[in-house]
Design a protein around this motif. Structure first.
Motif, short mmCIF file in Angstrom:
data_model
loop_
_atom_site.label_atom_id
_atom_site.label_comp_id
_atom_site.label_asym_id
_atom_site.label_seq_id
_atom_site.Cartn_x
_atom_site.Cartn_y
_atom_site.Cartn_z
N VAL A 1 -77.92 41.63 -67.99
CA VAL A 1 -78.07 42.08 -69.38
C VAL A 1 -76.68 42.39 -69.93
O VAL A 1 -75.72 42.56 -69.18
N THR A 2 -76.56 42.49 -71.23
CA THR A 2 -75.31 42.88 -71.86
C THR A 2 -75.01 44.33 -71.50
O THR A 2 -75.88 45.19 -71.68
N GLY B 1 -74.42 48.05 -71.47
CA GLY B 1 -74.69 49.08 -72.46
C GLY B 1 -75.89 48.80 -73.35
O GLY B 1 -76.19 49.58 -74.25
N SER B 2 -76.61 47.69 -73.10
CA SER B 2 -77.71 47.31 -73.99
C SER B 2 -79.05 47.93 -73.64
O SER B 2 -79.98 47.87 -74.43
N ILE B 3 -79.17 48.53 -72.46
CA ILE B 3 -80.44 49.17 -72.09
C ILE B 3 -80.20 50.64 -71.80
O ILE B 3 -79.08 51.05 -71.48
N SER B 4 -81.23 51.43 -71.94
CA SER B 4 -81.09 52.86 -71.69
C SER B 4 -82.26 53.42 -70.88
O SER B 4 -82.31 54.61 -70.64
N THR C 1 -70.12 44.06 -65.64
CA THR C 1 -71.43 43.41 -65.68
C THR C 1 -72.51 44.46 -65.48
O THR C 1 -72.26 45.54 -64.94
N GLU C 2 -73.69 44.14 -65.93
CA GLU C 2 -74.83 45.05 -65.78
C GLU C 2 -76.07 44.21 -65.54
O GLU C 2 -76.22 43.13 -66.12
N TRP D 1 -77.50 57.08 -69.60
CA TRP D 1 -77.40 55.86 -68.81
C TRP D 1 -75.98 55.66 -68.32
O TRP D 1 -75.03 55.70 -69.09
N THR E 1 -68.61 50.73 -70.31
CA THR E 1 -68.66 49.51 -71.12
C THR E 1 -67.37 49.26 -71.90
O THR E 1 -67.22 48.20 -72.50
N SER F 1 -80.45 44.60 -64.81
CA SER F 1 -81.65 45.41 -64.76
C SER F 1 -82.43 44.99 -63.53
O SER F 1 -82.50 43.80 -63.21
#
Length: 151
Positions: free
Chosen positions: A100-101, A103-106, A87-88, A138, A15, A90
């Motif tokens: 999603v942003t 690094g925003s999910i784990s 980019t990421e 993650w 990120t 889910s």
């Protein structure tokens, strides 16, 4: 730089766009090397200044697939790198991806992409896929190996 983990101070998190820009922008990739496979895979991008950017897959450390993320190099980059983007997304149960942003999910399942822009357009330099339950970690990580200086 022999062994490095995503927890080491020298590791670059996927990120960290500013760190990636400082390594890549203005450089060209002269060679791509691959070592290992699946969750021990390391893709090394040799840059024109002699430094090497390495993308490290991660293995979560358990017998399940939690914390395990692959790395792949789907596109060839041949020109001078002008920009970097991360980019990421889910993945839902039906395989559809939702942005999603970074690094925003784990936890869950995700696809992480590192894009570079060169004279010929936008290319996926690294694509990573994996999942976690929020405990094992993650994403993949990167590191830089500087050229050895000889006297």
């Amino acid at each position: 730089m022999d062994e490095i983990s995503k927890w080491d101070a020298a590791a670059i998190q996927y990120t960290d766009v500013e760190a990636l820009r400082s390594v890549l922008v203005g450089r060209t990739i002269t060679e791509t090397r691959v070592a290992g496979d699946e969750y021990s895979k390391v893709i090394s991008f040799v840059l024109d200044d002699g430094s090497v950017l390495k993308a490290h897959a991660t293995e979560g450390g358990c017998s399940c697939s939690n914390g395990c993320f692959t790395v792949a190099n789907p596109d060839q980059v041949s020109g001078t790198i002008l920009g970097v983007e991360v980019t990421e997304s889910s993945q839902r149960w039906d395989g559809a991806e939702t942005g999603v942003t970074p690094g925003s999910i784990s936890d869950g399942t995700g696809v992480l992409r590192l894009f570079v822009y060169d004279d010929l357009g936008k290319h996926t330099l690294v694509q990573s896929e994996g999942s976690d339950n929020g405990y094992y970690g993650w994403g993949y990580f990167l590191s830089v190996q500087q050229p050895e200086v000889t006297a």
